[in-house]
Design a protein around this motif. Structure first.
Motif, short mmCIF file in Angstrom:
data_model
loop_
_atom_site.label_atom_id
_atom_site.label_comp_id
_atom_site.label_asym_id
_atom_site.label_seq_id
_atom_site.Cartn_x
_atom_site.Cartn_y
_atom_site.Cartn_z
N GLY A 17 -5.53 -7.01 7.15
CA GLY A 17 -4.61 -6.32 6.24
C GLY A 17 -3.54 -5.62 7.04
N SER A 18 -3.00 -4.57 6.45
CA SER A 18 -1.90 -3.86 7.10
C SER A 18 -2.41 -3.04 8.29
CB SER A 18 -1.22 -2.94 6.09
OG SER A 18 -2.17 -2.00 5.62
N THR A 19 -1.52 -2.76 9.21
CA THR A 19 -1.87 -1.93 10.36
C THR A 19 -2.28 -0.53 9.87
OG1 THR A 19 -0.48 -3.24 11.81
CG2 THR A 19 -0.98 -1.01 12.55
N GLU B 90 -7.42 -7.62 12.16
CA GLU B 90 -6.33 -8.62 12.12
C GLU B 90 -5.23 -7.98 11.29
OE1 GLU B 90 -6.36 -11.45 13.70
OE2 GLU B 90 -8.47 -11.53 14.27
N LEU B 91 -4.13 -7.58 11.92
CA LEU B 91 -3.17 -6.70 11.23
C LEU B 91 -1.79 -7.35 11.09
CD1 LEU B 91 -4.43 -3.50 13.08
CD2 LEU B 91 -5.27 -4.48 10.95
N GLY B 92 -0.79 -6.53 11.00
CA GLY B 92 0.55 -7.03 10.70
C GLY B 92 1.24 -7.71 11.88
N GLU C 193 10.35 -3.49 11.08
CA GLU C 193 9.24 -3.39 10.12
C GLU C 193 8.88 -4.75 9.56
OE1 GLU C 193 9.46 -0.43 7.09
OE2 GLU C 193 10.06 1.10 8.53
N GLU C 194 7.60 -4.92 9.31
CA GLU C 194 7.13 -6.15 8.68
C GLU C 194 7.59 -6.12 7.22
OE1 GLU C 194 2.91 -6.51 7.83
OE2 GLU C 194 2.95 -8.52 8.65
N ILE C 195 8.43 -7.08 6.83
CA ILE C 195 8.96 -7.08 5.45
C ILE C 195 7.97 -7.80 4.53
CG2 ILE C 195 10.89 -7.79 3.99
CD1 ILE C 195 12.71 -7.51 6.47
N1 LIG Z 1 -3.38 -10.64 11.36
C1 LIG Z 1 -3.84 -11.33 10.35
O1 LIG Z 1 -4.69 -12.20 10.52
C2 LIG Z 1 -3.34 -11.07 8.96
C3 LIG Z 1 -3.51 -12.04 7.99
C4 LIG Z 1 -3.05 -11.80 6.71
C5 LIG Z 1 -2.44 -10.58 6.39
N2 LIG Z 1 -2.29 -9.66 7.34
C6 LIG Z 1 -1.60 -8.40 7.04
O2 LIG Z 1 -2.03 -7.90 5.77
C7 LIG Z 1 -0.99 -7.13 5.18
C8 LIG Z 1 -0.81 -7.54 3.75
O3 LIG Z 1 -1.98 -7.43 3.07
P1 LIG Z 1 -2.32 -6.21 2.10
O4 LIG Z 1 -1.09 -5.64 1.51
O5 LIG Z 1 -3.43 -6.67 1.21
O6 LIG Z 1 -2.87 -5.14 3.14
P2 LIG Z 1 -3.63 -3.79 2.84
O7 LIG Z 1 -3.88 -3.19 4.15
O8 LIG Z 1 -2.96 -2.99 1.79
O9 LIG Z 1 -5.01 -4.27 2.18
C9 LIG Z 1 -5.88 -5.14 2.85
C10 LIG Z 1 -7.29 -4.84 2.41
O10 LIG Z 1 -7.64 -3.55 2.88
C11 LIG Z 1 -8.12 -2.77 1.83
N3 LIG Z 1 -7.80 -1.37 2.13
C12 LIG Z 1 -6.64 -0.71 1.91
N4 LIG Z 1 -6.76 0.57 2.32
C13 LIG Z 1 -8.02 0.70 2.82
C14 LIG Z 1 -8.74 1.78 3.38
N5 LIG Z 1 -8.23 3.01 3.50
N6 LIG Z 1 -10.02 1.55 3.79
C15 LIG Z 1 -10.58 0.34 3.67
N7 LIG Z 1 -9.94 -0.72 3.12
C16 LIG Z 1 -8.67 -0.54 2.72
C17 LIG Z 1 -7.43 -3.33 0.60
O11 LIG Z 1 -8.12 -2.97 -0.57
C18 LIG Z 1 -7.47 -4.81 0.90
O12 LIG Z 1 -8.72 -5.35 0.57
C19 LIG Z 1 0.23 -7.42 6.02
O13 LIG Z 1 0.48 -6.33 6.87
C20 LIG Z 1 -0.16 -8.65 6.85
O14 LIG Z 1 0.51 -8.80 8.05
C21 LIG Z 1 -2.73 -9.88 8.62
#
Ligand SMILES: NC(=O)c1ccc[n+]([C@@H]2O[C@H](COP(=O)([O-])OP(=O)(O)OC[C@H]3O[C@@H](n4cnc5c(N)ncnc54)[C@H](O)[C@@H]3O)[C@@H](O)[C@H]2O)c1
Length: 477
Positions: free
Chosen positions: A223-225, A245-247, A378-380
């Motif tokens: 998810g997001s960083t 695995e982040l942004g 920034e990641e758009i």
């Molecule tokens: N590096 C990689 O492999 C990879 C792959 C796909 C997406 N991403 C990244 O994911 C992001 C987009 O996805 P998103 O908007 O769903 O990200 P997000 O971080 O908002 O959410 C990802 C997941 O984390 C959970 N989450 C959010 N806050 C949390 C917290 N405080 N504690 C625990 N879990 C929490 C969400 O409910 C969701 O299931 C982008 O930054 C993208 O680059 C990275």
């Protein structure tokens, strides 16, 4: 309308401890397409107990038993591929062909690559008189995003099962529906009860309950960083392993001897596929200054051929972005680019003219961008590409590495040796030379603030293993 208000815990579909519904919105229509329940710490407790009990026997299964299980999952996923794709398209807006073939198809690909890796993986190796054993780490919490939902789920579940771990999946609440179809698939494939559990919920509630839980051994997070950092902080008190695995904000270096048209086409297309919502998207295109005007012209013409619209209509090449939150974020960043002085080449704020409903974004290209502008930093996470000019190879490498991220990098050159030399200098986890496609057996992950994990194939298996040294194992009697 999908009604997915139950969780999958201990081999059964169960009601949440307390009822709290969340509507899932189809981003193409802005209408509700399904409903899930938002879970609580009590649901997480229940799922962790089931996973802990199941770990006792599942961790002792043989390689052959787990290979047979992965094979059954692959066959069952194949059977349900069209449904899986349709649900993905409904919940996050990917065009149907992309959703079925690439999004859902990638899910199967991860089970295949985990199966291949498992076939020959060395779980034991001698080291002098010592035996080094790799054992399943235990109960794993898997937290996944919405952009490639089944891809992200499968690339965690497949290696976890391959190594004998048990899991609790918390999918993104933005695109949770396909996770339910996936759970049905695992149930049909005969995954033993308690080995795979699914609890829906938001990040701060269910995600953090998993990260905090003393009986969870590992969190695998994508998810997001921002959220990845929060998960690591919450997990720190119990010293569990956290794989992140982040942004990303990946650079695409087009060298002056590259086939310009082919290189630019292969750089623009991934910014449009999946509406630019890919963590490894080549979102900063670095172009030699003398070729800049020509590069901008080619990029514009490729972007303007995009057919934006109904994900279910044949001929659509780009659907909406996944949610209103994402739409608003992208609009804000496009405006920021204009305000900071970048030149809008095509696209821009608002929806495409003919679309009055849905979170559709115009394919957008910015020129005259410097690497210090917000749109270059920034990641758009949308269909927005920035073109940055550079003077020489050294400057290109410097700009490419001038980011807090380090997920992917791209190099184009007609001289393979030169491309390899540049690839070596990029501080990122995956470098694509001349448009090379992803390799599901190769490690996927980033440097710097793009994370610390490596998924997919053999490296993916390693993430879910603990290392035990059995000293004296080979001692002479
Ligand atoms: N590096 C990689 O492999 C990879 C792959 C796909 C997406 N991403 C990244 O994911 C992001 C987009 O996805 P998103 O908007 O769903 O990200 P997000 O971080 O908002 O959410 C990802 C997941 O984390 C959970 N989450 C959010 N806050 C949390 C917290 N405080 N504690 C625990 N879990 C929490 C969400 O409910 C969701 O299931 C982008 O930054 C993208 O680059 C990275």
């Amino acid at each position: 309308m999908y009604d997915f208000r139950k969780f999958y815990i201990d081999g059964a579909w169960v009601s949440p401890a307390t009822h709290r519904d969340l509507e899932v919105v189809n981003p193409a229509t802005e209408r509700s397409v399904g409903v899930i329940s938002l879970g609580s710490a009590a649901d997480v407790d229940k799922a962790v107990r089931a996973a802990r009990t199941a770990f006792e026997s599942f961790s002792q299964t043989s390689r052959e038993e787990r290979m047979a299980l992965l094979q059954r999952i692959i066959e069952t996923m194949q059977k349900h591929l069209p449904r899986l794709g349709e649900v993905i398209s409904d919940e996050m807006g990917a065009p149907l062909g992309l959703a079925v073939q690439i999004q859902a198809g990638a899910g199967i690909g991860h089970f295949m690559s985990a199966l291949t890796a498992l076939q020959t993986f060395e779980f034991e190796e001698p080291l002098g008189a010592t035996l080094v054993r790799r054992e399943p780490i235990g109960v794993c919490g898997l937290i996944t995003p919405w952009n490639w939902p089944i891809n992200q789920i499968a690339c965690k579940v497949a290696p976890a099962l391959a190594t004998g771990c048990t899991v609790i999946l918390k999918p993104s609440e933005v695109a949770p529906l396909c996770a339910h179809v996936f759970a049905e698939i695992l149930e049909e494939a005969g995954v033993p009860k308690g080995v795979f559990n699914l609890v829906d919920g938001d990040g701060p509630t269910v995600g953090e309950a998993l990260a905090r839980h003393p009986d969870v051994d590992m969190i695998s997070f994508t998810g997001s960083t921002r959220a990845g950092i929060q998960v690591a902080k919450v997990a720190a008190d119990t010293v569990k392993r956290v794989s992140q695995e982040l942004g990303g904000k990946s650079a695409n270096i087009i060298l002056d001897d590259a086939d310009l048209t082919a290189a630019i086409r292969s750089g623009v297309m991934p910014m449009l596929i999946n509406s630019g919502q890919s963590c490894n998207a080549p979102s900063r295109m670095l172009v030699p200054a003398p070729l800049y005007d020509e590069a901008v012209r080619i990029a514009k013409s490729v972007a303007e051929r995009t057919v934006v619209g109904d994900p279910k209509a044949s001929g659509t090449t780009m659907g909406p972005v996944a949610s209103k939150v994402q739409f608003d974020k992208i609009q804000g960043l496009i405006q920021r680019g204009i305000d900071e002085g970048a030149r809008l080449v095509t696209g821009g704020p608002g929806r495409p003219d003919e679309l009055t409903r849905g979170y559709f974004v115009r394919p957008t290209i910015f020129a005259d961008v410097t690497n210090s502008m917000t749109i270059a930093r920034e990641e758009i996470f949308g269909p927005v590409l920035v073109l940055i000019p550079y003077q020489d190879e050294q400057e290109a490498v410097r700009i490419a590495n001038d980011t807090v991220y380090g997920l992917a990098g791209y190099v184009h050159s007609s001289d393979l040796e030169r491309a390899r030399r540049v690839a070596k200098q990029l501080r990122a986890g995956m470098i694509h030379i001349n448009g090379a496609q992803i390799d599901m057996n190769a490690p996927f992950g980033g440097y710097k603030q793009s994370g610390n994990g490596r998924e997919w194939g053999r490296e993916g298996l390693k993430e879910f293993l603990e290392t035990k040294a059995v000293l004296g194992h080979f001692a002479e009697q």
